[in-house]
Design a protein around this motif. Structure first.
Motif, PDB file in Angstrom:
ATOM      1  N   LEU A 181      -5.210 -21.112  -8.933  1.00 15.62           N
ATOM      2  CA  LEU A 181      -3.777 -20.944  -8.659  1.00 15.62           C
ATOM      3  C   LEU A 181      -3.444 -21.374  -7.240  1.00 15.62           C
ATOM      4  N   ARG A 182      -4.421 -21.224  -6.350  1.00 17.42           N
ATOM      5  CA  ARG A 182      -4.216 -21.636  -4.958  1.00 17.42           C
ATOM      6  C   ARG A 182      -4.550 -23.113  -4.747  1.00 17.42           C
ATOM      7  N   ARG A 183      -5.312 -23.675  -5.650  1.00 12.84           N
ATOM      8  CA  ARG A 183      -5.676 -25.096  -5.538  1.00 12.84           C
ATOM      9  C   ARG A 183      -4.569 -26.002  -6.075  1.00 12.84           C
ATOM     10  N   PHE A 184      -3.884 -25.530  -7.105  1.00 13.82           N
ATOM     11  CA  PHE A 184      -2.938 -26.390  -7.817  1.00 13.82           C
ATOM     12  C   PHE A 184      -1.530 -25.779  -7.760  1.00 13.82           C
ATOM     13  N   GLY A 185      -0.751 -26.226  -6.788  1.00 11.54           N
ATOM     14  CA  GLY A 185       0.642 -25.781  -6.694  1.00 11.54           C
ATOM     15  C   GLY A 185       0.811 -24.348  -6.273  1.00 11.54           C
ATOM     16  N   SER A 186       0.078 -23.922  -5.264  1.00 14.36           N
ATOM     17  CA  SER A 186       0.170 -22.541  -4.800  1.00 14.36           C
ATOM     18  C   SER A 186       1.572 -22.227  -4.275  1.00 14.36           C
ATOM     19  N   VAL A 187       2.010 -20.986  -4.493  1.00 14.78           N
ATOM     20  CA  VAL A 187       3.315 -20.546  -4.004  1.00 14.78           C
ATOM     21  C   VAL A 187       3.196 -19.122  -3.470  1.00 14.78           C
ATOM     22  N   PRO A 188       4.035 -18.740  -2.521  1.00 15.84           N
ATOM     23  CA  PRO A 188       4.087 -17.324  -2.124  1.00 15.84           C
ATOM     24  C   PRO A 188       4.527 -16.491  -3.325  1.00 15.84           C
ATOM     25  N   HIS A 189       3.846 -15.409  -3.582  1.00 11.07           N
ATOM     26  CA  HIS A 189       4.252 -14.546  -4.690  1.00 11.07           C
ATOM     27  C   HIS A 189       3.862 -13.106  -4.376  1.00 11.07           C
ATOM     28  N   ALA A 190       4.548 -12.180  -5.018  1.00  7.28           N
ATOM     29  CA  ALA A 190       4.362 -10.758  -4.725  1.00  7.28           C
ATOM     30  C   ALA A 190       4.526  -9.954  -6.011  1.00  7.28           C
ATOM     31  N   PRO A 250       4.921  -5.848 -12.447  1.00  4.87           N
ATOM     32  CA  PRO A 250       5.672  -7.107 -12.342  1.00  4.87           C
ATOM     33  C   PRO A 250       5.055  -8.027 -11.297  1.00  4.87           C
ATOM     34  N   GLU A 251       5.159  -9.321 -11.539  1.00  7.75           N
ATOM     35  CA  GLU A 251       4.727 -10.343 -10.579  1.00  7.75           C
ATOM     36  C   GLU A 251       5.849 -11.364 -10.440  1.00  7.75           C
ATOM     37  N   MET A 252       6.159 -11.741  -9.193  1.00  6.20           N
ATOM     38  CA  MET A 252       7.297 -12.625  -8.920  1.00  6.20           C
ATOM     39  C   MET A 252       6.857 -13.805  -8.076  1.00  6.20           C
ATOM     40  N   ALA A 253       7.103 -15.003  -8.559  1.00  6.40           N
ATOM     41  CA  ALA A 253       6.803 -16.216  -7.791  1.00  6.40           C
ATOM     42  C   ALA A 253       7.906 -16.468  -6.768  1.00  6.40           C
ATOM     43  N   PHE A 254       7.544 -17.180  -5.688  1.00  5.01           N
ATOM     44  CA  PHE A 254       8.474 -17.485  -4.604  1.00  5.01           C
ATOM     45  C   PHE A 254       9.085 -16.192  -4.054  1.00  5.01           C
TER      46      PHE A 254
END
Length: 606
Positions: free
Chosen positions: A563-572, A385-389
């Motif tokens: 993904l880090r250039r365009f709208g990067s977010v913390p994700h785990a 699983p991958e979760m944004a924010f």
């Protein structure tokens, strides 16, 4: 006129030599209109309630009328028409057949008791009705019933007496199967002959009624009325004689080992776990994403990957080389660059998480690690699983909830299989699984884990295979299991690992100068590491720097860096080794018994 239907083509013939007028009974018109979903235009006249049939002396005409009448009867029966509505058409069909062959003897009566005229069936319909029975799987055969049903499976044991035979049949749906009792007085001659050919391993179809058992080992049994052998099994050459085989031997006959209690139970538990994992994530609002198996990226950065190529490796003289050097020119290969079987779906999962929020992958992964341990496979499955924010705490919370949910489901749905494993493989299995569901997981830092291990090893270093433990040590299985089984007697999250022993994509911890990364491993009793995860590095400049440190070319990961250039977010996110979960839940030691056809160094059989 002709009209196409789902069961065939019904024909209504009209000519100067014949006229067929259809009944206008409500049952007939309702049946045709409701089951065929077509518009019947029976004008220019409406037939009366009396059916008038003019016969032609032509044989071909009679045959056409017989076929048409048979189609009418079949249509009425399929639509559930009343017997009284069908009976006149059956009489007309018999009259037509009598005209076609007036001297021919009547067909033999069916084996069943004679029926009244309004319940007469054509011979082929009667045969179908007599042979098509509802199949009952052994796991569902729990309640006595007067219904004659069919049980199909493979013979486990056969006991023959003078007037009785007892046959244990297992169809794979449950651990126990069902005992079939065959009384010679209630069987036909064919069934009695078949009993003499029964052997362990042959496949059978047995009809009968489920009744209360006269014995004490089972609550119900099948009182058989008919037995047919579907596939014979010569006892003298069958590799699975009625005795207990070692798991190592069973791996050599992996195509037959699902017929054993152990591997069949593993398969059922594995299936239940997979279904429960999907159910958990779907209920949590995660989207299921299928990431590619063929990749040009090394997710772990370890270089232990299987290469995918269409180049002719049997004739090295034909391999394309770069500028007359010894390096292969992969621009001439199928994909135009080096390609590999993936070691993880994580990087692809991240791309979708950064657009859809929460996603998960569940599929095969591959690692060319030359390991012969009981914990490693070359082909295995990962749940990722991958979760944004989200941060590392979010990943640990989700992993704990997921494991508690799926293990709880399996404790309920696979109770009999787990009881088997508890009896023959791990006496404390059910207690340990119940504890995992009910007790909160422990969470400690890597530094704390090292301190605990150092204190314990100092008491007697000779007891340990790897006694040298310090900050930067990659914990061995004996270390992980001691923490989970002895120190805490619980599932344990160990977090904040040294940067030097973890993957490039894990986020550096800023509070300790980047010495550790925001990563975690979940350790469980009996297995050790079961889950590994982290908060992903979302800062572009730091991620590029980390790639270069481990020798990865950032240009090969341009899409990942976007993904880090365009709208990067913390994700785990995290990865769960599915086969390791199966070994943990089943209490078996070797991961090669947790998958249908294990792949490991030196073995790609089946």
């Amino acid at each position: 006129k002709k009209m196409s239907t789902s069961s065939g083509t019904a024909r209504w013939m009209s000519s100067t030599s014949q006229a067929l007028r259809l009944s206008s009974t409500p049952a007939f018109r309702s049946a045709i209109l409701s089951t065929r979903n077509v518009n019947l235009n029976l004008n220019p006249f409406r037939p009366s309630a009396t059916t008038v049939l003019r016969m032609s002396t032509s044989t071909s005409d009679l045959e056409a009328q017989i076929k048409a009448k048979g189609d009418e009867i079949r249509t009425l029966k399929e639509s559930g028409a009343e017997k009284s509505a069908v009976a006149p058409y059956v009489k007309e069909l018999l009259a037509l057949k009598a005209q076609l062959e007036p001297a021919a003897p009547p067909p033999p009566p069916p084996k069943a008791a004679a029926k009244e005229d309004d319940d007469t069936e054509s011979p082929e319909e009667s045969t179908a009705a007599n042979t098509v029975l509802r199949r009952v799987k052994t796991k569902d055969a729990t309640t006595p019933s007067d219904e004659i049903v069919a049980v199909r499976g493979w013979v486990r044991t056969v006991r023959k007496q003078k007037t009785l035979a007892f046959v244990e049949v297992n169809d794979g749906s449950s651990m126990d199967g069902i005992q079939c009792v065959l009384s010679f007085d209630g069987l036909d001659d064919v069934s009695i002959k078949e009993i003499n050919n029964l052997t362990t391993g042959c496949s059978v179809s047995i009809n009968g009624r489920i009744v209360a058992s006269q014995g004490g080992k089972q609550s119900v049994e099948l009182s058989a009325t008919e037995l047919r052998i579907v596939g014979t099994c010569p006892g003298e050459t069958y590799p699975l004689a009625k005795k207990r085989h070692s798991l190592e031997y069973l791996r050599s006959i992996a195509h037959l080992r699902p017929r054993t209690n152990t591997i069949a139970a593993v398969a059922r538990v594995r299936s239940a776990l997979a279904g429960s994992i999907h159910s958990f994530f779907q209920k949590q609002g995660f989207l299921y994403v299928q990431t590619p198996l063929i990749t040009a990226s090394d997710c772990e950065g370890a270089g232990e990957m299987f290469r995918v190529t269409t180049l002719d490796l049997d004739d090295t003289s034909k391999l394309p080389l770069k500028n007359n050097s010894k390096s292969i020119d992969y621009t001439k290969d199928f994909f135009g660059k080096p390609a590999y079987l993936t070691v993880s779906g994580q990087l692809g999962g991240e791309t979708y998480a950064c657009a859809l929020g929460d996603v998960y992958t569940f599929g095969p992964t591959f690692r060319a690690e030359n390991s012969q341990t009981t914990r490693h496979l070359a082909e295995f499955h990962m749940v990722e699983p991958e979760m944004a924010f989200a941060d590392l705490t979010s990943a640990m919370d989700n992993a704990e909830s997921m494991l508690k949910s799926v293990v709880s489901d399996v404790l309920e749905s696979c109770e009999r299989d787990l009881a088997f494993f508890n009896s023959f493989y791990d006496k404390g299995l059910k207690k340990r699984l119940t504890k995992l569901v009910e007790k909160p997981f422990v969470r400690i830092s890597y530094r704390e884990a090292i301190q605990h291990l150092q204190e314990e090893i100092a008491k007697d270093p000779k007891k340990w295979q790897f006694p040298d433990v310090e900050f930067g040590t990659d914990l061995a299985t004996e270390h992980e299991r001691w923490l989970a089984e002895t120190k805490y007697q619980s599932a344990v999250f160990v977090y904040n690992y040294p940067k030097s022993i973890k993957a490039f994509y894990m986020r550096d911890n800023s509070d300790d100068g980047g010495e550790t990364v925001n990563a975690m491993d979940l350790l469980v009793p009996g297995v050790g590491e079961l889950v590994g995860g982290s908060q992903r590095e979302e800062r572009l400049d730091i991620l590029i720097s980390k790639m270069e440190e481990v020798g990865l070319n950032p240009d090969d990961y341009w899409w990942y860096l976007d993904l880090r250039r365009f709208g990067s977010v913390p994700h785990a996110g995290y990865g769960l080794g599915f086969e390791r979960l199966v070994t943990y839940v089943c209490g078996i030691e070797n991961i090669r018994d947790a998958i249908a056809y294990p792949r490991y160094p030196g073995n790609a059989e089946f």
